[in-house]
Each structure stands twice: as structure tokens, then as C-alpha cells.
Design a protein around this motif. Structure first.
Motif, mmCIF file in Angstrom:
data_model
loop_
_atom_site.group_PDB
_atom_site.id
_atom_site.type_symbol
_atom_site.label_atom_id
_atom_site.label_comp_id
_atom_site.label_asym_id
_atom_site.label_seq_id
_atom_site.Cartn_x
_atom_site.Cartn_y
_atom_site.Cartn_z
ATOM 1 N N LYS A 367 0.813 -1.224 0.000
ATOM 2 C CA LYS A 367 0.000 0.000 0.000
ATOM 3 C C LYS A 367 0.842 1.269 0.000
ATOM 4 O O LYS A 367 0.426 2.292 -0.550
ATOM 5 C CB LYS A 367 -0.900 0.036 1.246
ATOM 6 N N TYR A 368 2.005 1.216 0.649
ATOM 7 C CA TYR A 368 2.761 2.443 0.905
ATOM 8 C C TYR A 368 4.127 2.370 0.226
ATOM 9 O O TYR A 368 4.912 1.468 0.496
ATOM 10 C CB TYR A 368 2.928 2.661 2.412
ATOM 11 N N GLN A 369 4.386 3.337 -0.665
ATOM 12 C CA GLN A 369 5.646 3.396 -1.397
ATOM 13 C C GLN A 369 6.483 4.566 -0.894
ATOM 14 O O GLN A 369 6.004 5.696 -0.849
ATOM 15 C CB GLN A 369 5.382 3.574 -2.895
ATOM 16 N N ILE A 370 7.725 4.292 -0.529
ATOM 17 C CA ILE A 370 8.599 5.352 -0.034
ATOM 18 C C ILE A 370 9.433 5.883 -1.188
ATOM 19 O O ILE A 370 10.092 5.130 -1.902
ATOM 20 C CB ILE A 370 9.513 4.821 1.094
ATOM 21 N N ASN A 371 9.404 7.198 -1.372
ATOM 22 C CA ASN A 371 10.233 7.844 -2.384
ATOM 23 C C ASN A 371 11.279 8.697 -1.676
ATOM 24 O O ASN A 371 10.949 9.688 -1.038
ATOM 25 C CB ASN A 371 9.389 8.713 -3.319
ATOM 26 N N ILE A 372 12.517 8.266 -1.770
ATOM 27 C CA ILE A 372 13.607 8.919 -1.056
ATOM 28 C C ILE A 372 14.715 9.231 -2.050
ATOM 29 O O ILE A 372 14.973 8.443 -2.964
ATOM 30 C CB ILE A 372 14.090 8.010 0.106
ATOM 31 N N TYR A 383 6.374 6.993 -11.908
ATOM 32 C CA TYR A 383 5.835 5.635 -11.987
ATOM 33 C C TYR A 383 5.173 5.235 -10.663
ATOM 34 O O TYR A 383 4.166 4.521 -10.665
ATOM 35 C CB TYR A 383 6.946 4.647 -12.345
ATOM 36 N N LEU A 384 5.727 5.682 -9.540
ATOM 37 C CA LEU A 384 5.097 5.400 -8.253
ATOM 38 C C LEU A 384 3.723 6.055 -8.175
ATOM 39 O O LEU A 384 2.759 5.466 -7.695
ATOM 40 C CB LEU A 384 5.980 5.896 -7.103
ATOM 41 N N VAL A 390 -0.116 4.534 -2.210
ATOM 42 C CA VAL A 390 0.104 5.924 -1.804
ATOM 43 C C VAL A 390 1.607 6.144 -1.633
ATOM 44 O O VAL A 390 2.326 5.289 -1.110
ATOM 45 C CB VAL A 390 -0.675 6.271 -0.515
ATOM 46 N N VAL A 391 2.096 7.289 -2.102
ATOM 47 C CA VAL A 391 3.520 7.602 -2.039
ATOM 48 C C VAL A 391 3.817 8.422 -0.785
ATOM 49 O O VAL A 391 3.151 9.424 -0.515
ATOM 50 C CB VAL A 391 3.963 8.391 -3.289
ATOM 51 N N LEU A 392 4.814 7.974 -0.026
ATOM 52 C CA LEU A 392 5.350 8.762 1.082
ATOM 53 C C LEU A 392 6.638 9.384 0.573
ATOM 54 O O LEU A 392 7.638 8.686 0.352
ATOM 55 C CB LEU A 392 5.619 7.891 2.314
ATOM 56 N N LYS A 393 6.606 10.695 0.352
ATOM 57 C CA LYS A 393 7.728 11.365 -0.308
ATOM 58 C C LYS A 393 8.560 12.161 0.681
ATOM 59 O O LYS A 393 8.033 12.978 1.440
ATOM 60 C CB LYS A 393 7.206 12.294 -1.411
ATOM 61 N N GLN A 394 9.857 11.927 0.625
ATOM 62 C CA GLN A 394 10.796 12.659 1.461
ATOM 63 C C GLN A 394 10.846 14.129 1.062
ATOM 64 O O GLN A 394 10.881 14.466 -0.119
ATOM 65 C CB GLN A 394 12.198 12.040 1.301
#
Length: 505
Positions: A367-372, A383-384, A390-394
Motif C-alpha cells: 500500500k505504501y511506497q517510499i520515495n527517497i 511511476y510510483l 500511496v507515495v510517502l515522499k521525502q
């Protein structure tokens, strides 16, 4: 017959809202051939893209949009030219698993009066067959529209892009003669640069520095654009490295440098990343990851996804080490691991072992994609967003060309640069599942509306057009520049039948 321009522009936005915000047809509903909707740029002859595309929204007999897949093989698409015995066109119908389908096709020759048949159980859907009248050019055809304004209208380009306006506002004028002397002196010894001139719609280049392999992406987009539209004469420098270069303050003398990534501490002019650019040019070609293929590979439905935050990548930043360390301490909340060590090889024993490469499409089992960040912005962000997580973006000083249009808590969940609130944000998403789902859908809709191939071509054209207006000296083919040749299209040559611009207005 195709949809009118007004309908074409409204449909993607409105259908996104209809699909996700209005209670639609229940699972098991049967699509109606007459009620089902079809729209998109691939139904217009004048929109030339490497892979053309359009959309199908399944609608039942009561007029409700289906919100779950009626089946991957529900719709059949055939594309033929009555004037040709055989048509060399590769077609894919991609099920987006939300009641809609993305149809893409790549032409390997130019045809006349293409007929696009869309069938549901042998019945024509909507206004099928859609007829693209006149000459329909393929990607390899060198047949530029002579009038840029006409091309922009055909492409439905927006009037402006916020990032372009912001980047170009720093320059009152651009002196090309001065830049041709000063930029190589400032950056040419230590950096990898390309000096381009577009003159009479032909592309010329001179390179500076040792590592100029990434020039192929810039060459490719310039050649593709000049096959489609006559570019204004212009002369500019492209940074081929990861990091943006122009660090001077706006009050000082700054030089216009085009880069694939921007930052809050630099003044480079930002373009779509080389990765996104290549994915557009090579869709249905040599790339497997592109903005269309992602939409058909979004993993299981939201309720069935793993409620763990997921990340895979290489060790290109200290925070990535911290992320993997955090995953070790909280494996029930976070699954983060390295697939490659390059920058911190001496720490491999602390943060290893390495795990096997995971297909990008398998990311969306979570469910949760980390973008770092990596060395700069992480170029997987488009693409995310296009997936179904849902994207968790730094929080980051680096940005891509579209970041300024993204809004935290609407398109993504923000996390601090030091990742100090990451666990708290994952817990929030778990405790607020419906809100997290809405953020995921809004991010997905943004990607569908703003990051597809037609938008990328529009962005490059508007950027070059705006920059060209700032030039106060004549673009020149400078000493040691070489012509960048158009690729040979001997197997399926095309004959350009363009009318003069004044005849088309």
C-alpha cells in the motif's frame, strides 16, 4: 468521426472523478457497447506520438461507470487502413482494473484514413469505427508541422507550465554569443555538457567533458520533436550530469543551463528527466517500464495490498542507509533493503545482505511506497504515482519538472528529510485507510493527466519556444559542432504531405 475538442479535454478529468467519487456500477455489472465511453489523443490523426493511445471507460446499461475490471479481454481493438492490404501496427489493450482501459498502438509505417474498430462481443463501442482521416504519420516520419501554434493546438498543449515560467523568469534576455564563450569556460572543464544549436529545424551539437553518453537521450527527443514540428532556431547548453550546476544567486550573472533535475539551491532550467523522456520515446519499444505499462500493473486491489511501507534501491544516500536500519528495527511497518552497494561498500556488512532485484510492478503489492532521494531526486516518482499505492515522499531540495504542481496530503504523504516522522506517517496511513486511499487515487490521476507522452512533448516544445523568445543574438552553428542525423527509415519511408501553415489556419 472523433470526439469534439471540448469533450476530449473534459473527459479525462471528469471520468477520473466519476470513477472514484461517485458510486459506480457494482462488481459483476455488464458493460454496454452503446453507453461505454472512448476518448483520447490516439483518435486524432494530427497527434503523432511514438506510441499513440486512447482510453475506454466501461459503462453499464444504466449509465454507471464500472469501477472494477469487467475482464482483461472485454474489448477488442482492430486498426486497419482500407487503402492497405496489411497494416504494420502493434496494439495493446491494457486493463487498468478500475473499469477503464488504456489502448496503445505503435505504427511502423504511415497510413491513410486509419479505421479504429473497438468491439464488445462483436458490437461496435461508442462511435466506433473512429476514422483518422488523411495521412497518419508514424514516429519515424520526418514531416514537421511548419506552424508551431497549429501543432500546439493539435496537441492540446496547455497555455503554460508553472515550472517553465518560473525557470525562464530569471532571464530578461539570453545572449548566445556571450554564453557560447562563458559557459564552456565555467563548466566545460569539470562537467559534461552538450552545446546544441537548432537551425532550420536541424540539430547540431558539440560536447564538453569525458562522460557524454547521456547525450543520446537529448539527441533523441530533439530529433523526435523536429520530425513533428518546426522548432524555432535556438542555441542552448545541456548538463548531462546528475547535479544541477548553476549555483550563483539571481542577483549575480547566471547562465542558462538545461538540466534534468533542479534544486532549491541552484538556478538550472529543468526538463523532464532522461528516464521519463526515454520511456516516452521507447514505449512499446526497448523499455519495459513506462507510464502506460505501470497503469496495467498496479498489483492487487487496495484492500488486498500488504499494509507495509516498501522500498528497494541502491545505497546512493545516507538517508537510504537510515531507512534500511529503520526497517530492521520495525519489520512489521517497513520493508526496505538494498539491491546494490556502490557508494557505501565498506558498510555492506552493516546494511546487507543484498536482496534480489524486485520487478517494479511487484512494488504495488504494498500500500505504501517510499520515495527517497538518490544522488538527486529519485526518478521513479512518476511511476510510483501512476500505480495504485500511496507515495510517502521525502522532503527534498531536489525536484523534477512537475513537482511544483504536486501538493502534500493531496497527491502524496510528506515525510521529513531526515525520515524522523516516517513511522508516524505509516501509522497515520494505517489508521486513516480511506484518506490514504484518496491520496493514492489523486496522485494516480495527476500522473495520468500530466505525465503521459503528449504532455512530455508539449513541455519540451513550450520550454524551447519560451527560451527562444529570450534570445537577443542569432543562434549559430558554432565551430566544431556536428549535425545530429535523423535515423534512417528506409524500410517504411514516408512521404510528407504537409500543407503550408497558412493553408491550415
Amino acid at each position: 468521426m472523433t470526439l469534439g475538442l471540448f469533450s476530449w479535454l473534459l473527459l479525462p478529468c471528469c471520468l477520473g472523478l466519476l470513477t472514484h467519487e461517485i458510486p459506480g456500477a457494482q462488481a459483476g455489472s455488464v458493460p454496454s457497447a452503446a453507453k461505454t465511453l472512448v476518448w483520447g489523443p490516439g483518435l486524432e490523426a494530427n497527434i503523432v506520438l511514438p506510441a499513440r493511445f486512447f482510453y475506454i471507460q466501461a459503462v453499464d446499461s444504466s449509465g454507471k461507470n464500472l469501477t472494477t475490471s469487467p475482464g482483461e479481454k472485454t474489448f477488442e481493438v482492430k486498426i486497419v487502413s482500407p487503402a492497405e492490404q496489411f497494416t504494420r501496427i502493434w496494439i495493446q489493450v491494457l486493463d487498468r482494473h478500475d473499469g477503464s482501459f488504456l489502448v496503445r498502438y505503435r505504427m511502423y509505417a504511415t497510413y491513410t484514413d486509419l479505421h479504429i474498430h473497438i468491439l464488445l462481443k462483436n458490437k461496435h463501442v461508442a462511435k466506433s469505427p473512429f476514422i483518422l482521416k488523411g495521412t497518419v504519420y508514424h514516429e519515424g516520419c520526418d514531416c514537421p508541422q511548419p506552424n508551431g501554434a497549429v501543432w500546439e493546438t493539435h496537441m492540446h498543449c496547455p497555455r503554460s507550465f508553472p515550472q517553465i515560467d518560473r525557470d525562464l523568469s530569471r532571464y530578461a534576455t539570453v545572449d548566445l554569443d556571450l554564453n557560447s564563450r562563458e559557459i564552456p569556460q565555467r563548466f566545460g572543464q569539470r562537467q559534461s555538457l552538450c552545446h546544441y544549436t537548432v537551425k532550420d529545424n536541424k540539430v547540431y551539437v558539440k560536447t564538453f567533458g569525458e562522460h557524454v553518453g547521456f547525450r543520446i537521450f537529448m539527441d533523441a527527443i530533439l530529433l523526435s520533436l523536429t520530425r513533428k514540428v518546426k522548432l524555432p532556431d535556438l542555441e542552448f547548453f545541456v548538463n548531462l550530469g546528475d547535479w544541477p550546476l548553476e549555483k550563483r544567486k539571481p542577483t549575480e550573472k547566471i547562465h542558462p543551463i538545461f538540466s534534468w533535475c533542479g534544486s532549491n539551491n541552484t538556478r538550472d532550467i529543468v526538463m523532464p528527466t532522461y528516464d521519463l523522456t526515454e520511456s516516452v520515446l521507447e514505449t512499446m519499444g526497448r523499455v519495459s517500464l513506462d507510464m502506460m505499462s505501470v497503469q496495467a500493473n498496479t498489483g492487487p486491489p487496495w484492500p488486498d495490498k500488504n499494509a507495509t511501507a516498501f522500498w528497494r534501491g541502491r545505497d546512493s544516500r545516507q538517508e537510504r542507509l537510515e531507512l534500511v536500519k529503520l526497517s530492521r528495527s520495525h519489520p512489521n511497518m517497513l520493508d526496505a533493503a538494498f539491491t546494490n552497494f556502490f557508494f557505501f561498500k565498506h558498510d555492506e556488512s552493516l546494511y546487507g545482505p543484498l536482496v534480489k532485484h524486485v520487478s517494479f510492478f511487484d512494488f504495488f503489492k504494498y500500500k505504501y511506497q517510499i520515495n527517497i532521494d538518490g544522488t538527486v531526486a529519485a526518478y521513479r516518482m512518476p511511476y510510483l504515482l501512476a500505480g495504485d499505492s500511496v507515495v510517502l515522499k521525502q522532503d527534498s531540495a531536489y525536484y523534477e519538472h512537475f513537482y511544483s504542481e504536486l501538493r502534500p496530503w493531496e497527491h502524496y504523504i510528506p515525510i521529513r528529510a531526515d525520515l524522523g516522522d516516517l513511522l508516524e506517517r505509516i501509522k497515520w496511513a494505517r489508521d486513516h485507510d480511506e484518506e490514504a486511499r484518496k491520496i493514492a487515487l489523486a496522485g494516480q490521476q495527476f500522473a495520468r493527466n500530466h505525465l503521459m507522452g503528449d504532455s512530455i512533448f508539449c513541455y519540451y516544445y513550450k520550454l524551447f519556444e519560451g527560451y527562444a523568445r529570450l534570445q537577443v543574438t542569432e543562434p549559430k552553428v558554432r565551430k566544431d559542432m556536428v549535425l545530429v542525423e535523423q535515423p534512417a527509415d528506409d524500410l517504411f519511408p514516408c512521404y510528407c504531405h504537409r500543407k503550408r501553415a497558412k493553408d491550415e489556419l
